[in-house]
Design an enzyme around this catalytic site. Sequence first.
Site, PDB file in Angstrom:
ATOM      1  N   ASP A   1       2.257  -1.364  18.612  1.00 55.84           N
ATOM      2  CA  ASP A   1       2.498  -0.385  17.546  1.00 55.84           C
ATOM      3  C   ASP A   1       2.669   1.026  18.147  1.00 55.84           C
ATOM      4  O   ASP A   1       3.598   1.761  17.783  1.00 55.84           O
ATOM      5  CB  ASP A   1       1.307  -0.429  16.570  1.00 55.84           C
ATOM      6  CG  ASP A   1       1.406   0.610  15.487  1.00 55.84           C
ATOM      7  OD1 ASP A   1       2.236   0.427  14.575  1.00 55.84           O
ATOM      8  OD2 ASP A   1       0.667   1.617  15.534  1.00 55.84           O
TER       9      ASP A   1
ATOM     10  N   ILE B   1       1.439  12.670   9.727  1.00 54.75           N
ATOM     11  CA  ILE B   1       1.667  13.832  10.608  1.00 54.75           C
ATOM     12  C   ILE B   1       3.175  14.078  10.719  1.00 54.75           C
ATOM     13  O   ILE B   1       3.907  13.176  11.118  1.00 54.75           O
ATOM     14  CB  ILE B   1       1.100  13.584  12.030  1.00 54.75           C
ATOM     15  CG1 ILE B   1      -0.373  13.154  11.959  1.00 54.75           C
ATOM     16  CG2 ILE B   1       1.252  14.823  12.886  1.00 54.75           C
ATOM     17  CD1 ILE B   1      -0.969  12.793  13.323  1.00 54.75           C
TER      18      ILE B   1
ATOM     19  N   GLU C   1      -4.445  -4.573  11.251  1.00 55.95           N
ATOM     20  CA  GLU C   1      -3.603  -5.538  10.562  1.00 55.95           C
ATOM     21  C   GLU C   1      -4.339  -6.895  10.583  1.00 55.95           C
ATOM     22  O   GLU C   1      -5.226  -7.103  11.417  1.00 55.95           O
ATOM     23  CB  GLU C   1      -2.265  -5.702  11.304  1.00 55.95           C
ATOM     24  CG  GLU C   1      -1.612  -4.403  11.735  1.00 55.95           C
ATOM     25  CD  GLU C   1      -0.999  -3.635  10.584  1.00 55.95           C
ATOM     26  OE1 GLU C   1      -0.511  -4.271   9.637  1.00 55.95           O
ATOM     27  OE2 GLU C   1      -1.038  -2.395  10.612  1.00 55.95           O
TER      28      GLU C   1
ATOM     29  N   THR D   1       0.832  -1.217   0.000  1.00 53.27           N
ATOM     30  CA  THR D   1       0.000   0.000   0.000  1.00 53.27           C
ATOM     31  C   THR D   1       0.862   1.261   0.000  1.00 53.27           C
ATOM     32  O   THR D   1       0.656   2.176  -0.804  1.00 53.27           O
ATOM     33  CB  THR D   1      -0.893   0.002   1.269  1.00 53.27           C
ATOM     34  OG1 THR D   1      -1.555  -1.253   1.310  1.00 53.27           O
ATOM     35  CG2 THR D   1      -1.893   1.116   1.256  1.00 53.27           C
ATOM     36  N   VAL D   2       1.837   1.312   0.897  1.00 49.93           N
ATOM     37  CA  VAL D   2       2.633   2.542   1.026  1.00 49.93           C
ATOM     38  C   VAL D   2       3.597   2.693  -0.156  1.00 49.93           C
ATOM     39  O   VAL D   2       3.778   3.797  -0.684  1.00 49.93           O
ATOM     40  CB  VAL D   2       3.392   2.565   2.373  1.00 49.93           C
ATOM     41  CG1 VAL D   2       4.246   3.812   2.486  1.00 49.93           C
ATOM     42  CG2 VAL D   2       2.409   2.485   3.536  1.00 49.93           C
TER      43      VAL D   2
ATOM     44  N   LYS E   1       6.151   3.601  18.304  1.00 47.25           N
ATOM     45  CA  LYS E   1       6.171   5.024  17.927  1.00 47.25           C
ATOM     46  C   LYS E   1       6.590   5.886  19.119  1.00 47.25           C
ATOM     47  O   LYS E   1       7.343   6.843  18.970  1.00 47.25           O
ATOM     48  CB  LYS E   1       4.787   5.428  17.419  1.00 47.25           C
ATOM     49  CG  LYS E   1       4.415   4.711  16.114  1.00 47.25           C
ATOM     50  CD  LYS E   1       2.947   4.856  15.785  1.00 47.25           C
ATOM     51  CE  LYS E   1       2.557   4.016  14.585  1.00 47.25           C
ATOM     52  NZ  LYS E   1       1.105   3.917  14.396  1.00 47.25           N
TER      53      LYS E   1
ATOM     54  N   GLY F   1     -10.221  -2.562   6.770  1.00 49.20           N
ATOM     55  CA  GLY F   1      -8.808  -2.524   6.391  1.00 49.20           C
ATOM     56  C   GLY F   1      -7.964  -1.671   7.315  1.00 49.20           C
ATOM     57  O   GLY F   1      -6.820  -1.357   7.007  1.00 49.20           O
TER      58      GLY F   1
ATOM     59  N   ARG G   1       7.988  -8.689  -3.787  1.00 53.63           N
ATOM     60  CA  ARG G   1       7.935 -10.154  -3.816  1.00 53.63           C
ATOM     61  C   ARG G   1       7.386 -10.674  -5.135  1.00 53.63           C
ATOM     62  O   ARG G   1       7.945 -11.573  -5.740  1.00 53.63           O
ATOM     63  CB  ARG G   1       7.060 -10.651  -2.658  1.00 53.63           C
ATOM     64  CG  ARG G   1       7.863 -11.171  -1.490  1.00 53.63           C
ATOM     65  CD  ARG G   1       7.021 -12.099  -0.648  1.00 53.63           C
ATOM     66  NE  ARG G   1       5.757 -11.472  -0.302  1.00 53.63           N
ATOM     67  CZ  ARG G   1       5.422 -11.065   0.917  1.00 53.63           C
ATOM     68  NH1 ARG G   1       6.273 -11.234   1.905  1.00 53.63           N
ATOM     69  NH2 ARG G   1       4.269 -10.523   1.175  1.00 53.63           N
TER      70      ARG G   1
HETATM   71  N1  HSE Z   1      -1.716   0.033  12.175  1.00 52.89           N
HETATM   72  C1  HSE Z   1      -1.371   1.394  12.486  1.00 52.89           C
HETATM   73  C2  HSE Z   1      -2.558   2.107  13.096  1.00 52.89           C
HETATM   74  C3  HSE Z   1      -0.973   2.189  11.288  1.00 52.89           C
HETATM   75  O1  HSE Z   1      -3.640   1.554  13.204  1.00 52.89           O
HETATM   76  O2  HSE Z   1      -2.378   3.252  13.485  1.00 52.89           O
HETATM   77  C4  HSE Z   1       0.448   2.101  10.934  1.00 52.89           C
HETATM   78  O3  HSE Z   1       1.280   2.464  11.982  1.00 52.89           O
END
Ligand code: HSE
Length: 431
Positions: free
Chosen positions: A203, A138, A192, A14-15, A207, A189, A46
């Site tokens: 996650d 951001i 994950e 995606t990115v 960060k 979507g 891939r």
């Molecule tokens: N899965 C992360 C979120 C996005 O829901 O914020 C990517 O860091």
Amino acid sequence: MSDTLRIGVAGLGTVGTGTLELLNKHYEMIAHRCGRPVLVTAVSARDRRKERGLELSGVRWFEDATAMAADPEIDVLIELIGGSDGIAKATVETALEHGKHVITANKALIAHHGNELALKAEKAGVVLACEAAVCGGIPVIKTIREGLAANAIQSIYGILNGTSNFILSTMRESGREFGEVLLEAQKLGYAEADPSFDVDGVDAAHKLAILTALAYNCEIDFESVHVEGIREISTIDVNFAEELGYRIKLLGIARLSDGGVEQRVHPCMVRKNKPIANVEGVYNAVVAEGDFVGDILCEGQGAGAGPTASSVVGDLIDIARGIRMPTFSVPASALERRPTRPMSENYGGYYLRLMALDRPGVIADITAALRDDGISVESMVQRGRGPGGEAVPVVLTTHETHEANMMRALERLSALDSVLEPPRLIRIETL
Ligand code: HSE
């Protein structure tokens, strides 16, 4: 053109696809802004046959991302593979070892290996940039490292995971329980396929560890982040929070005090009138408190092709313009190692929900368990009466106390015969 900046993109998910689309759409504008063309000359993914809707004629294809990272005709390697180790790490290391600038959106990689990779980049005299790794679109890394460089940062906190924020917002708006809303997030979507990194706080912790290094000029210390997710949050708590004037948010919070760094990710009760309490859905927001600027809030989309590509290409434009920033706020070799402030020293108010039998003396037992550790009750609500003797919710908020006291009290509360389920605790953040 001889001064064309030649880009290799590893990972066309995606990115990666979004990044190529952006570079293609804004090719002229970016060349104008940088004073030189910025061109994707190689890609690696891939599956070569997959239809991505991209025009890749004239772009070299590499089966092996590390071979692309070593290729002499690449100036910048963009890593969009993901994962803290394996091929992503090998590709980044190879690029740095071959003197290429590296841009990555990979928060797990930076949270686990950011110190050593930043040192490698510094030794090679190249840039390692990761704006897209924290809160997608951001520009929070630039904000701390550059915009707020004149300030001592007193605290930094935020909603760092969009999936969790979507789940909590939807639970409140719809009255549906966690599991059901998680399924919706997966269908949309947002989450994950394995949503544990989102809903278990990992996650957000990746960060936060990066933001802490930027804010406090210290080495990344992911292992020291206290992490709790939102699986245990129930609509009962969401509704009580609302009634008491709070919203429940999964926050990442970092502070420096007495030389120690506090890093924690957990659900928080936040007053409804605070700006961060009103950031809803998949949006992310970060508040930084600087000693001269006061509070600033950055809000926006923390995930998705467009927002994440915006940050990736922002880093690329810096490199094309000749801007050379350290990965974190100071050169990697100057990052300090700071002690961790233990969670037991956390000081604040608490929300507690107990499922207790409705019979004489229960409230006295509960308040005695708190009293024995010097914890003062701020408010208490008991709802309903179980005709058949079933448990009813007893909700308390407490005045500020140390977490160590609360943990001892919690053990005593759990052991009471009249308390039928493990107590639920949510920290109240005054922010
Ligand atoms: N899965 C992360 C979120 C996005 O829901 O914020 C990517 O860091």
